[in-house]
Design a protein around this motif. Sequence first.
Motif, PDB file in Angstrom:
ATOM      1  N   GLU A 198       0.835  -1.209   0.000  1.00 43.79           N
ATOM      2  CA  GLU A 198       0.000   0.000   0.000  1.00 43.79           C
ATOM      3  C   GLU A 198       0.867   1.255   0.000  1.00 43.79           C
ATOM      4  O   GLU A 198       0.538   2.258  -0.659  1.00 43.79           O
ATOM      5  CB  GLU A 198      -0.914  -0.010   1.231  1.00 43.79           C
ATOM      6  CG  GLU A 198      -1.936  -1.130   1.254  1.00 43.79           C
ATOM      7  CD  GLU A 198      -3.061  -0.905   0.259  1.00 43.79           C
ATOM      8  OE1 GLU A 198      -3.143   0.197  -0.315  1.00 43.79           O
ATOM      9  OE2 GLU A 198      -3.856  -1.839   0.052  1.00 43.79           O
ATOM     10  N   ASP A 232      -5.668  -0.517  -3.419  1.00 36.71           N
ATOM     11  CA  ASP A 232      -6.855   0.278  -3.759  1.00 36.71           C
ATOM     12  C   ASP A 232      -6.864   1.529  -2.885  1.00 36.71           C
ATOM     13  O   ASP A 232      -7.046   1.455  -1.679  1.00 36.71           O
ATOM     14  CB  ASP A 232      -8.110  -0.568  -3.515  1.00 36.71           C
ATOM     15  CG  ASP A 232      -9.381   0.144  -3.990  1.00 36.71           C
ATOM     16  OD1 ASP A 232      -9.298   1.341  -4.344  1.00 36.71           O
ATOM     17  OD2 ASP A 232     -10.447  -0.506  -3.998  1.00 36.71           O
ATOM     18  N   ILE A 233      -6.670   2.687  -3.503  1.00 37.42           N
ATOM     19  CA  ILE A 233      -6.539   3.924  -2.733  1.00 37.42           C
ATOM     20  C   ILE A 233      -7.861   4.351  -2.105  1.00 37.42           C
ATOM     21  O   ILE A 233      -7.893   5.224  -1.231  1.00 37.42           O
ATOM     22  CB  ILE A 233      -5.992   5.062  -3.605  1.00 37.42           C
ATOM     23  CG1 ILE A 233      -6.937   5.334  -4.777  1.00 37.42           C
ATOM     24  CG2 ILE A 233      -4.593   4.742  -4.106  1.00 37.42           C
ATOM     25  CD1 ILE A 233      -6.548   6.559  -5.583  1.00 37.42           C
ATOM     26  N   SER A 234      -8.969   3.730  -2.539  1.00 34.49           N
ATOM     27  CA  SER A 234     -10.258   4.102  -1.963  1.00 34.49           C
ATOM     28  C   SER A 234     -10.503   3.432  -0.606  1.00 34.49           C
ATOM     29  O   SER A 234     -11.428   3.798   0.108  1.00 34.49           O
ATOM     30  CB  SER A 234     -11.395   3.707  -2.923  1.00 34.49           C
ATOM     31  OG  SER A 234     -11.444   2.283  -3.096  1.00 34.49           O
ATOM     32  N   ILE A 235      -9.667   2.443  -0.256  1.00 32.11           N
ATOM     33  CA  ILE A 235      -9.801   1.742   1.024  1.00 32.11           C
ATOM     34  C   ILE A 235      -8.733   2.262   1.980  1.00 32.11           C
ATOM     35  O   ILE A 235      -7.543   2.206   1.668  1.00 32.11           O
ATOM     36  CB  ILE A 235      -9.638   0.216   0.832  1.00 32.11           C
ATOM     37  CG1 ILE A 235     -10.694  -0.311  -0.136  1.00 32.11           C
ATOM     38  CG2 ILE A 235      -9.717  -0.508   2.179  1.00 32.11           C
ATOM     39  CD1 ILE A 235     -10.540  -1.778  -0.459  1.00 32.11           C
ATOM     40  N   GLU A 260       0.661   8.660   2.213  1.00 30.43           N
ATOM     41  CA  GLU A 260       0.238  10.059   2.262  1.00 30.43           C
ATOM     42  C   GLU A 260       1.145  10.872   3.190  1.00 30.43           C
ATOM     43  O   GLU A 260       1.498  12.019   2.883  1.00 30.43           O
ATOM     44  CB  GLU A 260      -1.207  10.137   2.752  1.00 30.43           C
ATOM     45  CG  GLU A 260      -2.214   9.550   1.781  1.00 30.43           C
ATOM     46  CD  GLU A 260      -3.627   9.583   2.334  1.00 30.43           C
ATOM     47  OE1 GLU A 260      -3.821  10.208   3.394  1.00 30.43           O
ATOM     48  OE2 GLU A 260      -4.521   8.999   1.703  1.00 30.43           O
TER      49      GLU A 260
END
Length: 373
Positions: free
Chosen positions: A30, A36-39, A48
Amino acid sequence: PIFLFVVRAPIFIQSAMVAGVAIGIQAGLEFLGLGDISIPTWGGMLNEGFSKIYQAPLLILWPGLVIGITCLSLALLANSVRDALDDTRGAAAGGQSPEDVASEADEALGAPVPAVSAPGDDTFLSVSNLKIGYPQSDGGDRVVVNDVSLHVNRGEVLGLVGESGSGKTQTAFGIMGLLPIPGRVLAGRILVEDRAVLDLPPRERRRLRGRTIGYIPQEPMSNLDPSFTVGSQLVEPMTVVLGLSKKAATAKALALLERVGITDPARVFSSYPHEISGGMAQRVLIAGAVSCDPDLLIADEPTTALDVTVQAEVLDLLRDLQRERRMAVILVTHNFGVVADICDRVAVMRGGRIVEENTVAELFADPRHPYTR
């Protein structure tokens, strides 16, 4: 199946390790942006935070800290589950504690045979009615050593013999004050040179170890620190216990290595444990145990991991050192051959109790307890 009781501890530990590795790999993927950046994930939070490390450096700290704490918690949980299952091992075997097993053994094999000799003027160590236990969750104690009495005279070798789990090593640890936490002495008296050691403050009792009581542990390769050279592990105790300078301690260590039969003391002194053989490692531990000139030496199965030829050499070495220094020696073993070779007297243990004590010659000629026979 019964084999599951043997492998369950490594299964829990390995499962925790694999889970921790899986968490680390998932977070790493990750962090690299492969998920999956939406999770929301810890790895995504690390990514980030890293992108804003110059504006808000603490953003990368918290997810990293949570990952580390989670992996550590898994390891601690697995160890706790393993320890809890180990505590219930007696119940799994029929709800019997070692004390219960000892009582049944006495009933089946006859009453314990009393000691044939009593402590005298030359007695260095005397143990009376020693009882050792470990606290249980129900508030009671699981007794592993019960009503053990023995003594050893100056210049004498006492063999403490019995099968695995009979309480030999626990008795030795109780004498030295090295019982694993939360083990404790529940009752009894231990006299070293007529000093009641159980009544001594912790600092004074620590002073007995090394100078008064030496210890040779089991499995030599597991008891030398792989991070330090053999020499440093021999020198440090002498500088701390005897107050020698590093130069004097080094000279004494080299002389001891030569005395225990190592042909190239300088090479072994500068070697790491993995660079020497098991026989050499055992000789190093013997040198370390006698380096502070103890009056009593406790040798806990010093020949278990060695081949027969090296065993004989180590036993000859122990006997020679014992005679030279007139040390009292307690030899913990499960091997009656070792007892016959080196001991003067022998105490036989089963189920946490001594069932027979006699001179070696008389015990081999006429063993009186059925278990000894």
